[in-house]
Design a protein around this motif. Structure first.
Motif, mmCIF file in Angstrom:
data_model
loop_
_atom_site.group_PDB
_atom_site.id
_atom_site.type_symbol
_atom_site.label_atom_id
_atom_site.label_comp_id
_atom_site.label_asym_id
_atom_site.label_seq_id
_atom_site.Cartn_x
_atom_site.Cartn_y
_atom_site.Cartn_z
ATOM 1 N N ASN A 22 0.816 -1.312 -0.001
ATOM 2 C CA ASN A 22 -0.152 -0.096 -0.041
ATOM 3 C C ASN A 22 0.825 1.112 0.139
ATOM 4 O OD1 ASN A 22 0.899 -0.619 2.759
ATOM 5 N ND2 ASN A 22 -0.575 0.853 3.517
ATOM 6 N N HIS A 64 -3.583 3.277 -0.246
ATOM 7 C CA HIS A 64 -4.977 3.489 0.224
ATOM 8 C C HIS A 64 -5.192 4.964 -0.035
ATOM 9 C CE1 HIS A 64 -1.752 4.311 3.088
ATOM 10 N NE2 HIS A 64 -2.207 5.081 3.736
ATOM 11 N N ASP A 116 -5.339 6.625 -2.362
ATOM 12 C CA ASP A 116 -6.047 6.670 -3.725
ATOM 13 C C ASP A 116 -7.613 6.533 -3.640
ATOM 14 O OD1 ASP A 116 -3.766 7.841 -4.780
ATOM 15 O OD2 ASP A 116 -3.379 5.799 -5.931
ATOM 16 N N TYR A 117 -7.996 6.198 -2.420
ATOM 17 C CA TYR A 117 -9.580 5.691 -2.328
ATOM 18 C C TYR A 117 -9.992 6.413 -1.319
ATOM 19 C CZ TYR A 117 -7.431 2.280 -5.564
ATOM 20 O OH TYR A 117 -7.019 1.395 -6.433
ATOM 21 N N THR A 140 -12.539 5.332 0.800
ATOM 22 C CA THR A 140 -13.072 4.596 1.776
ATOM 23 C C THR A 140 -12.084 3.617 1.934
ATOM 24 O OG1 THR A 140 -14.618 3.404 0.772
ATOM 25 C CG2 THR A 140 -15.359 5.493 1.771
ATOM 26 N N ALA A 167 -13.364 1.000 -0.533
ATOM 27 C CA ALA A 167 -13.079 1.139 -1.960
ATOM 28 C C ALA A 167 -11.739 0.414 -1.970
ATOM 29 C CB ALA A 167 -13.333 2.744 -2.270
ATOM 30 N N PHE A 168 -10.917 0.878 -0.943
ATOM 31 C CA PHE A 168 -9.271 0.410 -1.149
ATOM 32 C C PHE A 168 -9.402 -1.003 -0.993
ATOM 33 C CE2 PHE A 168 -5.838 -0.905 1.569
ATOM 34 C CZ PHE A 168 -4.696 -0.803 0.569
ATOM 35 N N GLN A 211 -10.636 -2.969 -4.200
ATOM 36 C CA GLN A 211 -9.520 -2.954 -5.212
ATOM 37 C C GLN A 211 -8.369 -3.901 -4.937
ATOM 38 O OE1 GLN A 211 -9.375 -1.233 -8.141
ATOM 39 N NE2 GLN A 211 -7.377 -2.394 -8.533
#
Ligand code: GRF
Length: 223
Positions: A41, A63, A65-66, A68, A71-72, A75
């Motif tokens: 990460n 992390h 880039d997301y 919540t 959402a992380f 991915q």
């Protein structure tokens, strides 16, 4: 999981000494598996270079880039899924995982924690052991459940705290003498179906375990 070579995915955030232990154990045959992917990460994790030097594919999923945790984690599940790993190994991965991620890999998601769980879940375990005057300290390999550092402990090994230890010297000994041995050992046993978690029970070589395995149970190759 018994005959063919297993597939591992390793998640890191930092130096990757546990990752390096897996690289060595898969190379020398103590762990019959290939590391399909290393995910970090953090783009600056030193462990990424260890993976690359070993020819293992790496991926950075930051992390940041997301929006919540969900959402992380979604991915990460999407990145891991196609590799169909037998085991997903948290190796110094410094993010709290969501229920969705944990459920996606339930039963095949492992972590190593640098304490004698249930003592000292969370961070700064070495300093806490020293502050409490513990005579023994160590590390634990456990299945990951939704409770932070709270899943069933499979193997736990300890060492004596020295009078002149500080958090750094203690951490280094726990890493060198314990973590890098017990984590590959648990992976080898699980891939060989020697160690299993069935119906809420830890089972080792056909018998039910009431307590975690210890250093005394290590195969000679892992001592
Ligand atoms: C280890 O002490 C591990 O138990 C903890 O974080 C540290 C990771 O070190 N969760 P490394 O990245 O494997 O070198």
């Amino acid at each position: 999981m018994s005959d063919a070579r297993g597939r591992l995915v390793v998640l890191i955030s930092g130096r990757g000494r546990n990752l390096q232990a897996f690289i060595e154990a898969t190379r020398d045959g103590r762990v019959r598996a290939d590391i399909a992917l290393v995910i970090s990460n953090r783009a600056d994790a030193a462990g990424l270079a260890l993976a690359q030097a070993a020819g293992i594919p790496t991926q950075v999923i930051s992390h940041r880039d997301y929006p919540t945790r969900e959402a992380f984690d979604a991915q990460m599940v999407a990145a891991i899924g196609p590799h169909q790993p037998d085991l997903v190994l948290l190796a110094g991965f410094m993010r709290i995982l969501t229920a969705g991620f944990i459920r996606a890999f339930e039963g095949r998601l492992l972590n190593i924690h640098p304490s004698l769980l249930p003592r000292y879940p969370g961070l700064d375990t070495h300093a806490k052991a020293l502050a409490n005057g513990d005579a023994e300290h160590g590390a634990s390999v456990h299945l990951v459940t939704e409770e932070l550092d709270g899943g069933p402990v499979l193997l736990q090994a300890s060492l004596s705290v020295h009078a002149d230890d500080d958090a750094q010297t203690l951490a280094a000994r726990v890493m060198d003498e314990i973590e890098t041995r017990i984590y590959p050992q648990v992976v080898a046993w699980m891939l060989g179906d020697e160690l299993r978690f069935v119906d809420g029970q830890r089972r080792f070589r056909g018998r039910s375990l009431q307590q975690p395995l210890t250093a005394r149970d290590l195969d000679p190759d892992f001592r």
